[in-house]
Design an enzyme around this catalytic site. Sequence first.
Site, PDB file in Angstrom:
ATOM      1  N   CYS A   1      32.868  22.626  43.203  1.00  0.00           N
ATOM      2  CA  CYS A   1      33.402  23.379  42.057  1.00  0.00           C
ATOM      3  C   CYS A   1      34.536  22.634  41.362  1.00  0.00           C
ATOM      4  O   CYS A   1      34.988  23.046  40.304  1.00  0.00           O
ATOM      5  CB  CYS A   1      33.831  24.769  42.496  1.00  0.00           C
TER       6      CYS A   1
ATOM      7  N   CYS B   1      34.852  39.231  41.591  1.00  0.00           N
ATOM      8  CA  CYS B   1      34.004  38.027  41.594  1.00  0.00           C
ATOM      9  C   CYS B   1      33.762  37.532  40.172  1.00  0.00           C
ATOM     10  O   CYS B   1      33.557  38.333  39.258  1.00  0.00           O
ATOM     11  CB  CYS B   1      32.647  38.346  42.216  1.00  0.00           C
TER      12      CYS B   1
ATOM     13  N   HIS C   1      32.071  30.695  35.093  1.00  0.00           N
ATOM     14  CA  HIS C   1      32.233  29.518  35.954  1.00  0.00           C
ATOM     15  C   HIS C   1      30.959  28.668  35.984  1.00  0.00           C
ATOM     16  O   HIS C   1      30.280  28.590  36.998  1.00  0.00           O
ATOM     17  CB  HIS C   1      32.615  29.999  37.366  1.00  0.00           C
TER      18      HIS C   1
END
Lengths: 388, 137
Positions: free
Chosen positions: A84, A203, A329
């Site tokens: 990530c 989340c 993301h």
Amino acid sequence: MRDVAVVGAGMIDFGELFEQSFDDMAERAYLNALDDVDKGIDSEDIDAAWFGTLDIAENASSGLGLSHPTGLFEMPVTRVENACATGSTAFRSAVEAVRAGSADVALVLGAEKMRDSAGGLIEGASLEQVWRGRGVTMPAFFGLRATRHMEEYGTTREQVAEVSVKNHENGSKYPHAHYRFTCSVEDVVDSPQVTYPLNLYDCCPVTDGAAATVIVSEDVVEEYTDDPVWVAGSGLATDTVQRGADESLAGFPATQQAAEQAYEEADITADDIDVAEVHDCFTITELVTYEDLGFCEKGEGGAFVESGKPHLDGEKPVNPSGGLLAKGHPIGATGVAQVNEIYEQLRGEAGAVQVENDPEYGLQHNIGIGRDATGSVSCINVLSKDRP
Amino acid sequence: MYEPPFTRDRDANERLAARECDACGWVSFPEHREICKRCGSVGEWTDTELEERGTVQSYVVQQRLPDEFETPLPLAIMDVPQTSGGDPARVYGLFTETDPEHIDIGMEAEADFRRIFDVDGLPIHSFKFKRPRGDRL
């Protein structure tokens, strides 16, 4: 070593982009970055490019994934993959090359198609490895830190939820965010449980996106802008929970190590950071990152967010763009978009989410996951308004 | 295509076999390499075995997983002692037969030998954890 400046930043609206291909997204982010350069730039000026993607949708397993959509051929293109932290590591790698003199003008492009396959990352949960994550998903890796942090430091569930409330509030004002709704602490703690103690609103969403940045050396910066943003420092570190350090149960030592490197290189401390875009894949991630970056003492992350300091109008605004929780993301694009947001903040061009403390230093931060070693890689870049 | 890892890790999976670094006492589980992840020294290791129990250091309860998993699925980071004493190994422990309300940091858990999953029809066995029988609520 030469100083390096950011002179152009472009991205696309993040979201469920079923109608756009990987190449569509990458091309548009690239063109937006070129358009953003104050005095203009030709594609012929670009000497080299760094391409960040995990290639989750299997579009681009080489530098060709950048060359094809941008038409940048016959030049060095390096594909970077670092979990990530892929986008921020691509940026860091490009900066190091320009510093060292192997390019004067470099492109950083990050892109990810997260929604083209129904299985996506959840398939990682089925990895048939007995002790290395069989049946263990991303919310579990981070939820383990939340449970421990609450037990060890008395952090409350409501304090963890405050991170989501803040970031969704910011995201509601940010034009490129995937989610632009606001929510309350009650909404977060009442949303469906994903993995105790984390609920749905703890989340980040699954999001498609792309972002691009143009960086140049001090030797040519005047050809492109009179208002550059400089790269002051950078850090990159790794760690693993398997070493048995209790510290890694409620925090991410790799972030502490990367921050130490970045602050030292920039010759600043955590107190000098005026605005930050940090990794908030889950609420708890941002809360412990305040501590890992030195924005507050260990164990004080809950009180820090409750105090309002990381809010848009606070003394140390964190994730003015809404962060990963609201903005989304798309892994390879995430770090690049964070760099772009800090660039806009330092130039005073961040519009509705512009921080009010006249920022001089801004920090961008990602952590990456390794199945049994959550947050085991961390990359941090520090930008400054004035030349270092 | 999955067979080699299971062959390599069979002693760890089925007997909780581990190795202790002679220099610093760190327990390597399930890796079997030369470099110690804690102190960085190369080379001297003593074979050891882990007890079929551990202490919960942190935990979560997974509610949403692919169909082949039982849910809610509690999962913990455990400190699992060596039978011979010394430092414990830190491992991820999948739980079974445990009410999510009855798992907590600091609790002891027993390991049970179970069929974990199948690969192309071949059963893979290892340990799952649960609240000790005498402590059941």
